[in-house]
Design a protein around this motif. Structure first.
Motif, PDB file in Angstrom:
ATOM      1  N   UNK A  85       0.823  -1.217   0.000  1.00  0.00           N
ATOM      2  CA  UNK A  85       0.000   0.000   0.000  1.00  0.00           C
ATOM      3  C   UNK A  85       0.853   1.262   0.000  1.00  0.00           C
ATOM      4  N   UNK A  86       1.869   1.299   0.857  1.00  0.00           N
ATOM      5  CA  UNK A  86       2.720   2.485   0.944  1.00  0.00           C
ATOM      6  C   UNK A  86       3.482   2.713  -0.358  1.00  0.00           C
ATOM      7  N   UNK A  87       3.925   1.634  -0.991  1.00  0.00           N
ATOM      8  CA  UNK A  87       4.652   1.770  -2.249  1.00  0.00           C
ATOM      9  C   UNK A  87       3.754   2.261  -3.383  1.00  0.00           C
ATOM     10  N   UNK A  88       2.450   2.000  -3.261  1.00  0.00           N
ATOM     11  CA  UNK A  88       1.503   2.394  -4.309  1.00  0.00           C
ATOM     12  C   UNK A  88       0.828   3.721  -4.031  1.00  0.00           C
ATOM     13  N   UNK A  89       1.271   4.428  -2.991  1.00  0.00           N
ATOM     14  CA  UNK A  89       0.672   5.729  -2.694  1.00  0.00           C
ATOM     15  C   UNK A  89      -0.233   5.740  -1.493  1.00  0.00           C
ATOM     16  N   UNK A  90      -0.524   4.583  -0.921  1.00  0.00           N
ATOM     17  CA  UNK A  90      -1.365   4.520   0.262  1.00  0.00           C
ATOM     18  C   UNK A  90      -2.838   4.713  -0.056  1.00  0.00           C
ATOM     19  N   UNK A  91      -3.632   4.834   0.980  1.00  0.00           N
ATOM     20  CA  UNK A  91      -5.061   5.068   0.811  1.00  0.00           C
ATOM     21  C   UNK A  91      -5.292   6.406   0.121  1.00  0.00           C
ATOM     22  N   UNK A  92      -6.137   6.385  -0.891  1.00  0.00           N
ATOM     23  CA  UNK A  92      -6.400   7.626  -1.623  1.00  0.00           C
ATOM     24  C   UNK A  92      -7.488   8.424  -0.913  1.00  0.00           C
ATOM     25  N   UNK A  93      -7.186   9.724  -0.714  1.00  0.00           N
ATOM     26  CA  UNK A  93      -8.163  10.628  -0.123  1.00  0.00           C
ATOM     27  C   UNK A  93      -7.957  12.020  -0.684  1.00  0.00           C
ATOM     28  N   UNK A  96      -0.097  10.320  -4.433  1.00  0.00           N
ATOM     29  CA  UNK A  96      -1.261   9.811  -5.156  1.00  0.00           C
ATOM     30  C   UNK A  96      -1.314  10.293  -6.600  1.00  0.00           C
ATOM     31  N   UNK A  97      -0.363  11.143  -6.995  1.00  0.00           N
ATOM     32  CA  UNK A  97      -0.386  11.721  -8.337  1.00  0.00           C
ATOM     33  C   UNK A  97       0.493  10.935  -9.297  1.00  0.00           C
ATOM     34  N   UNK A  98      -0.021  10.703 -10.506  1.00  0.00           N
ATOM     35  CA  UNK A  98       0.768  10.059 -11.562  1.00  0.00           C
ATOM     36  C   UNK A  98       1.135  11.042 -12.667  1.00  0.00           C
ATOM     37  N   UNK A  99       0.660  12.262 -12.565  1.00  0.00           N
ATOM     38  CA  UNK A  99       1.039  13.301 -13.527  1.00  0.00           C
ATOM     39  C   UNK A  99       0.961  14.657 -12.837  1.00  0.00           C
ATOM     40  N   UNK A 100       1.481  15.660 -13.506  1.00  0.00           N
ATOM     41  CA  UNK A 100       1.344  17.019 -13.000  1.00  0.00           C
ATOM     42  C   UNK A 100       0.128  17.629 -13.694  1.00  0.00           C
ATOM     43  N   UNK A 101      -0.990  17.721 -12.957  1.00  0.00           N
ATOM     44  CA  UNK A 101      -2.223  18.146 -13.605  1.00  0.00           C
ATOM     45  C   UNK A 101      -2.232  19.639 -13.918  1.00  0.00           C
ATOM     46  N   UNK A 102      -3.212  20.037 -14.686  1.00  0.00           N
ATOM     47  CA  UNK A 102      -3.443  21.446 -15.028  1.00  0.00           C
ATOM     48  C   UNK A 102      -4.816  21.833 -14.500  1.00  0.00           C
ATOM     49  N   UNK A 103      -4.889  23.002 -13.833  1.00  0.00           N
ATOM     50  CA  UNK A 103      -6.173  23.525 -13.383  1.00  0.00           C
ATOM     51  C   UNK A 103      -6.750  24.438 -14.463  1.00  0.00           C
ATOM     52  N   UNK A 104      -8.010  24.221 -14.789  1.00  0.00           N
ATOM     53  CA  UNK A 104      -8.727  25.144 -15.671  1.00  0.00           C
ATOM     54  C   UNK A 104      -9.663  25.973 -14.811  1.00  0.00           C
TER      55      UNK A 104
END
Length: 428
Positions: free
Chosen positions: A47-55, A150-158
């Protein structure tokens, strides 16, 4: 002093054997706890290696401002202290849409589900007019609370249709990705598509007056309990599930959350723990049957033979634990029950020199193992099934001993002797 009868001595020995076997059953339960601890440790590692619990929480608009506090000192002077604070503006409407795919990751012999996918977030804010003298409007930013793991990319805010770069930041109570925003009175729209990952659970906050969540996943065993609100609609198939939450009117400051857990359907340790709890039945019931064999069939069993028969019954649980970590629980149960039941039944048939006793014992084990499996599959009715089974065992024991059995120990061992009651007087 009267010498204790052979029956009393044998019962004492049988009682001691039962206690020893119950201690062995307790040791097996301890081993089960050790294996479950190792499983949970592996689960946490994955779990920790995969980012843990998503919240996730938010998004919110944050406006810094300063508050001046004057404190009067003992010497009569005033101390001026300027505190930097933040005003948080929650959205009026907020919608999440998630599409998640899962895969199994392993550590040693243990495995756990991890997930990745797309999360689409849309929100609308209603901004009132703020005093530029109190609030630092030029330093306002929009913050979406999510762990960087928990992020797999650097998102963009619109924001209002315009793309904005994001950065990591944290303020009191929130940490996540943010983007600077130019505040204007009226409506402000926000949307972003984020690639996420995690393990064990997925949850979001109910941070708007009107909040909705839609989740589609290929996981077939979601757990919706443990959160503040259950989904309004959900559908679970062999290919996955789809669930929808709609909270059209809520207190956005109450801190509610919605989501689900990734329940592992092959986690056998809870079933095994419940199975070992019934271990005493696999000692007591066969011993009762063996004792009735002695009472009715005039055979004499040595306490060591009781011990070996009971040991085979107890080892059933150890076999079930060992095999279920490598193959399916159902197949493990069949193999372990066959090994323990057949070995004990054939042993009884051999030492008694009567095959029918082996068949009777086989029937007893079929009933025992069928009862246990039914209890494990029907957790909600386990107490009812167990109570009925115990009542049936006692009733059958009462039936077989209904005529009153007197035992004595002679040269041939324990045998049954029924003596009619005779009167001291003849009929007149």
């Amino acid at each position: 002093m009267k010498k204790p009868s052979a029956l009393t001595v044998k019962l004492i020995f049988i009682g001691i054997i039962v206690i020893l076997l119950l201690i062995g059953n307790t040791m097996i339960k301890s081993k089960l706890e050790d294996r479950e601890y190792a499983y949970n440790t592996a689960l946490r590692s994955i779990s920790e290696s995969a980012g843990g619990k998503f919240k996730s929480e938010g998004p919110v608009i944050v406006i810094p401002y300063e508050q001046t506090v004057y404190t009067k000192l003992p010497n009569g002077e005033e101390k001026k202290e300027v505190n930097r604070l933040h005003k948080f503006i929650s959205p009026e409407s907020l919608s999440y849409k998630a599409n998640l795919e899962t895969e199994k990751r392993t550590v040693g012999i243990y495995s756990a589900p991890v997930f990745s996918g797309d999360l689409s977030v849309k929100a609308e804010f209603e901004i009132e007019e703020f005093s530029s003298q109190k609030y630092k409007l030029d330093e306002a930013f929009l913050l979406f609370s999510i762990s960087d793991r928990s992020l797999q990319n650097k998102p963009v805010f619109k924001i209002n249709g315009k793309s904005h770069e994001v950065y990591l930041t944290s303020v009191t109570g929130f940490s996540g990705i943010a983007s600077d925003i130019k505040l204007e009175k009226g409506k402000i729209s926000f949307e972003s598509d984020i690639k996420i990952r995690g393990a064990l659970s997925f949850s979001t906050g109910v941070d708007a007056t009107d909040t909705s969540l839609s989740v589609t996943s290929d996981w077939v065993s979601p757990g919706f309990t443990g959160y503040d609100l259950l989904p309004d609609r959900h559908e679970i198939t062999e290919k996955g599930f789809h669930a929808e939450w709609s909270i059209p009117f809520a207190d956005k400051n109450a801190g509610h959350s919605i989501g689900f857990d990734f329940i592992d359907p092959v986690n056998v340790y809870k079933k095994l723990d419940r199975a070992v709890t019934y271990g005493f039945l696999f000692i007591i019931v066969p011993f009762i049957v063996l004792f009735l064999f002695e009472a009715f069939a005039r055979i004499n069993l040595h306490p060591l033979q009781y011990l070996l028969s009971g040991a085979a019954c107890v080892l059933f649980f150890l076999l079930l634990l060992a095999m279920s970590e490598h193959i399916s629980f159902g197949l493990s149960y069949i193999l372990a029950s066959l090994a323990a039941g057949l070995s004990t039944s054939s042993y009884i048939a051999s030492i008694s020199k009567k095959k029918r006793f082996g068949f009777v014992m086989s029937g007893v084990f079929i009933v025992l193992y069928a009862y246990l499996y039914l209890s494990l599959k029907s957790e909600d009715y386990a107490l009812l099934i167990g109570s009925l089974f115990a009542f049936i065992v006692v009733t059958l024991l009462m039936f077989f001993t209904r005529n009153g059995i007197l035992f004595h120990h002679g040269e041939d061992g324990i045998s049954e002797e029924e003596q009619p009651v005779q009167s001291d007087h003849s009929d007149c």
